[in-house]
Design a protein around this motif. Structure first.
Motif, mmCIF file in Angstrom:
data_model
loop_
_atom_site.group_PDB
_atom_site.id
_atom_site.type_symbol
_atom_site.label_atom_id
_atom_site.label_comp_id
_atom_site.label_asym_id
_atom_site.label_seq_id
_atom_site.Cartn_x
_atom_site.Cartn_y
_atom_site.Cartn_z
ATOM 1 N N TYR A 19 0.847 -1.192 0.000
ATOM 2 C CA TYR A 19 0.000 0.000 0.000
ATOM 3 C C TYR A 19 0.882 1.241 0.000
ATOM 4 O O TYR A 19 1.826 1.338 0.794
ATOM 5 C CB TYR A 19 -0.882 0.040 1.242
ATOM 6 C CG TYR A 19 -1.992 -0.979 1.282
ATOM 7 C CD1 TYR A 19 -3.279 -0.665 0.844
ATOM 8 C CD2 TYR A 19 -1.763 -2.258 1.779
ATOM 9 C CE1 TYR A 19 -4.296 -1.600 0.891
ATOM 10 C CE2 TYR A 19 -2.783 -3.198 1.830
ATOM 11 C CZ TYR A 19 -4.048 -2.862 1.394
ATOM 12 O OH TYR A 19 -5.055 -3.789 1.444
ATOM 13 N N LEU A 20 0.557 2.178 -0.870
ATOM 14 C CA LEU A 20 1.195 3.491 -0.855
ATOM 15 C C LEU A 20 0.230 4.458 -0.186
ATOM 16 O O LEU A 20 -0.847 4.741 -0.721
ATOM 17 C CB LEU A 20 1.513 3.965 -2.270
ATOM 18 C CG LEU A 20 2.022 5.404 -2.397
ATOM 19 C CD1 LEU A 20 3.369 5.579 -1.697
ATOM 20 C CD2 LEU A 20 2.135 5.820 -3.858
ATOM 21 N N GLY A 21 0.581 4.958 0.984
ATOM 22 C CA GLY A 21 -0.303 5.868 1.690
ATOM 23 C C GLY A 21 0.156 6.060 3.124
ATOM 24 O O GLY A 21 1.170 5.512 3.557
ATOM 25 N N ASN A 22 -0.606 6.849 3.865
ATOM 26 C CA ASN A 22 -0.336 7.112 5.269
ATOM 27 C C ASN A 22 -0.831 5.927 6.089
ATOM 28 O O ASN A 22 -2.001 5.553 6.006
ATOM 29 C CB ASN A 22 -1.049 8.394 5.699
ATOM 30 C CG ASN A 22 -0.716 8.809 7.118
ATOM 31 O OD1 ASN A 22 -0.628 7.983 8.021
ATOM 32 N ND2 ASN A 22 -0.530 10.104 7.320
ATOM 33 N N CYS A 23 0.036 5.327 6.900
ATOM 34 C CA CYS A 23 -0.341 4.100 7.607
ATOM 35 C C CYS A 23 -1.507 4.323 8.570
ATOM 36 O O CYS A 23 -2.316 3.409 8.784
ATOM 37 C CB CYS A 23 0.858 3.506 8.340
ATOM 38 S SG CYS A 23 1.611 4.579 9.559
ATOM 39 N N LEU A 24 -1.635 5.515 9.147
ATOM 40 C CA LEU A 24 -2.765 5.777 10.034
ATOM 41 C C LEU A 24 -4.091 5.676 9.295
ATOM 42 O O LEU A 24 -5.108 5.269 9.868
ATOM 43 C CB LEU A 24 -2.634 7.165 10.664
ATOM 44 C CG LEU A 24 -1.756 7.284 11.908
ATOM 45 C CD1 LEU A 24 -1.730 8.725 12.376
ATOM 46 C CD2 LEU A 24 -2.240 6.370 13.018
ATOM 47 N N GLU A 25 -4.084 6.047 8.003
ATOM 48 C CA GLU A 25 -5.296 5.953 7.198
ATOM 49 C C GLU A 25 -5.491 4.561 6.614
ATOM 50 O O GLU A 25 -6.620 4.086 6.487
ATOM 51 C CB GLU A 25 -5.237 6.981 6.055
ATOM 52 C CG GLU A 25 -5.175 8.423 6.510
ATOM 53 C CD GLU A 25 -4.996 9.382 5.338
ATOM 54 O OE1 GLU A 25 -4.696 8.904 4.225
ATOM 55 O OE2 GLU A 25 -5.157 10.594 5.544
ATOM 56 N N VAL A 26 -4.386 3.899 6.279
ATOM 57 C CA VAL A 26 -4.479 2.625 5.573
ATOM 58 C C VAL A 26 -4.764 1.456 6.510
ATOM 59 O O VAL A 26 -5.545 0.553 6.166
ATOM 60 C CB VAL A 26 -3.178 2.362 4.779
ATOM 61 C CG1 VAL A 26 -3.211 0.975 4.133
ATOM 62 C CG2 VAL A 26 -2.990 3.433 3.713
ATOM 63 N N ILE A 27 -4.174 1.443 7.698
ATOM 64 C CA ILE A 27 -4.313 0.296 8.605
ATOM 65 C C ILE A 27 -5.778 -0.097 8.836
ATOM 66 O O ILE A 27 -6.119 -1.281 8.744
ATOM 67 C CB ILE A 27 -3.589 0.566 9.944
ATOM 68 C CG1 ILE A 27 -2.077 0.505 9.740
ATOM 69 C CG2 ILE A 27 -4.008 -0.439 11.008
ATOM 70 C CD1 ILE A 27 -1.278 0.955 10.959
ATOM 71 N N PRO A 28 -6.685 0.857 9.104
ATOM 72 C CA PRO A 28 -8.086 0.446 9.329
ATOM 73 C C PRO A 28 -8.763 -0.110 8.074
ATOM 74 O O PRO A 28 -9.806 -0.761 8.183
ATOM 75 C CB PRO A 28 -8.768 1.752 9.775
ATOM 76 C CG PRO A 28 -7.663 2.645 10.216
ATOM 77 C CD PRO A 28 -6.496 2.294 9.345
ATOM 78 N N LEU A 29 -8.175 0.137 6.887
ATOM 79 C CA LEU A 29 -8.807 -0.273 5.635
ATOM 80 C C LEU A 29 -8.218 -1.559 5.063
ATOM 81 O O LEU A 29 -8.713 -2.059 4.054
ATOM 82 C CB LEU A 29 -8.663 0.846 4.599
ATOM 83 C CG LEU A 29 -9.226 2.213 5.002
ATOM 84 C CD1 LEU A 29 -8.941 3.247 3.923
ATOM 85 C CD2 LEU A 29 -10.725 2.130 5.262
ATOM 86 N N ILE A 30 -7.184 -2.107 5.693
ATOM 87 C CA ILE A 30 -6.552 -3.319 5.175
ATOM 88 C C ILE A 30 -7.518 -4.493 5.284
ATOM 89 O O ILE A 30 -8.054 -4.775 6.358
ATOM 90 C CB ILE A 30 -5.255 -3.636 5.941
ATOM 91 C CG1 ILE A 30 -4.202 -2.565 5.661
ATOM 92 C CG2 ILE A 30 -4.707 -5.002 5.556
ATOM 93 C CD1 ILE A 30 -2.919 -2.751 6.443
ATOM 94 N N ILE A 31 -7.757 -5.165 4.171
ATOM 95 C CA ILE A 31 -8.677 -6.305 4.175
ATOM 96 C C ILE A 31 -7.930 -7.626 4.355
ATOM 97 O O ILE A 31 -8.535 -8.642 4.716
ATOM 98 C CB ILE A 31 -9.515 -6.354 2.879
ATOM 99 C CG1 ILE A 31 -8.604 -6.473 1.650
ATOM 100 C CG2 ILE A 31 -10.400 -5.128 2.777
ATOM 101 C CD1 ILE A 31 -9.365 -6.685 0.350
#
Length: 284
Positions: free
Chosen positions: A59-71
């Motif tokens: 994932y390319l992005g901010n981990c604070l935003e991405v972590i809750p969206l990881i499937i």
């Protein structure tokens, strides 16, 4: 809307840089643009890009935003976040330009450690899974209280601290050891190898990092690294037969990671074909 248009154009170029064709990239961005036009009062959507390379999902992005969206399910965390040292000091640090990141997405400061790194680890710690975090010395105390502390011990020193050469590099352990007391590994090890230069300011030595992944993550599991950097954790997972999920905020380091992972898979295939060359097939 001009802000949205600029964001869409830059995202199209980014997608194309990762091998996505111009037409699919524009279709993706057209959908996002229509969503924004339908809701003009909304801010820009959470921005991240996802790519899968065999058993590695990036994932390319901010981990604070991405972590809750990881499937994808992940069973352990091994990560090396920024140290918050603003460039570092000492001969080794100057030679390798340690922590002098090229990113304009974040600054390697104590404030960034508190606002992003510490919060990310605290969020992941709620899952109660095995985790190892190498924090550096200066901002180690900002992180949630670990279950145990180990270290990478470098006798030759890898930088100058306020009390002399730094030889102790902490590893914070969270969760429970999956071995459950059976054949446990030491909590630290001596490291004399140097990491290969690969375009990232702070790469990790692959043998030491493979040891850490093998210690923290159960066999055949999936390992998450929310501060992926140059994908050393990914290579360690490939070496040990584990799956990998990584997050990186800086585009250039994300490209480095994609290239490194493809090269590792390619070299593994090449080695396998060489080992099979000239071998005899035995039929029972």
């Amino acid at each position: 809307m001009n802000k949205l248009r600029r964001w869409c154009n830059s995202s199209i170029k980014l997608f194309q840089g990762f091998g996505v064709g111009a037409v699919p990239a524009r279709r993706i961005m057209n959908v996002l643009q229509k969503m924004m036009e339908m809701c003009p009062e909304c801010d820009l959507p959470v921005s991240f890009y996802k790519i899968t390379i065999q058993d590695c999902t990036l994932y390319l992005g901010n981990c604070l935003e991405v972590i809750p969206l990881i499937i994808e399910r992940y069973d352990a965390v091994v990560t090396d976040p920024p140290f918050g040292v603003k460039g570092g000091t000492g001969g080794y640090s100057r030679e390798h330009k340690k922590a002098q990141y090229i990113s304009n997405k974040f600054e390697d400061t104590p404030e960034y450690i508190e606002q992003v790194c510490v919060k990310s680890i605290a969020m992941l710690n709620e899952k109660n899974i095995p985790m190892a975090v190498t924090t550096g010395n200066r901002n180690m105390m900002k992180y949630p209280q670990p279950c145990d502390i180990g270290c990478f011990w470098t006798p030759a020193g890898t930088g100058m601290g306020t009390w002399g050469f730094s030889t102790f590099h902490p590893i914070l352990y969270y969760g429970r050891d999956w071995r459950g007391g059976k054949c446990p590994l030491p909590s630290g090890r001596t490291v004399t190898e140097r990491a290969e230069k690969n375009g990232h300011p702070c790469p990790k030595p692959i043998d030491a990092w493979t040891w850490l992944v093998d210690k923290v993550a159960p066999p055949n599991c999936t390992v998450l690294d929310p501060f992926m950097g140059s994908a050393t954790t990914a290579e360690a997972c490939i070496r040990t037969g584990r799956k990998f999920v990584g997050i990186e905020i800086e585009e250039e380091y994300f490209r480095l990671s994609c290239e490194r992972i493809r090269n590792v898979y390619g070299s593994n295939l090449s080695s396998a074909s060489k080992s099979n060359k000239g071998s005899k097939r035995i039929v029972f």
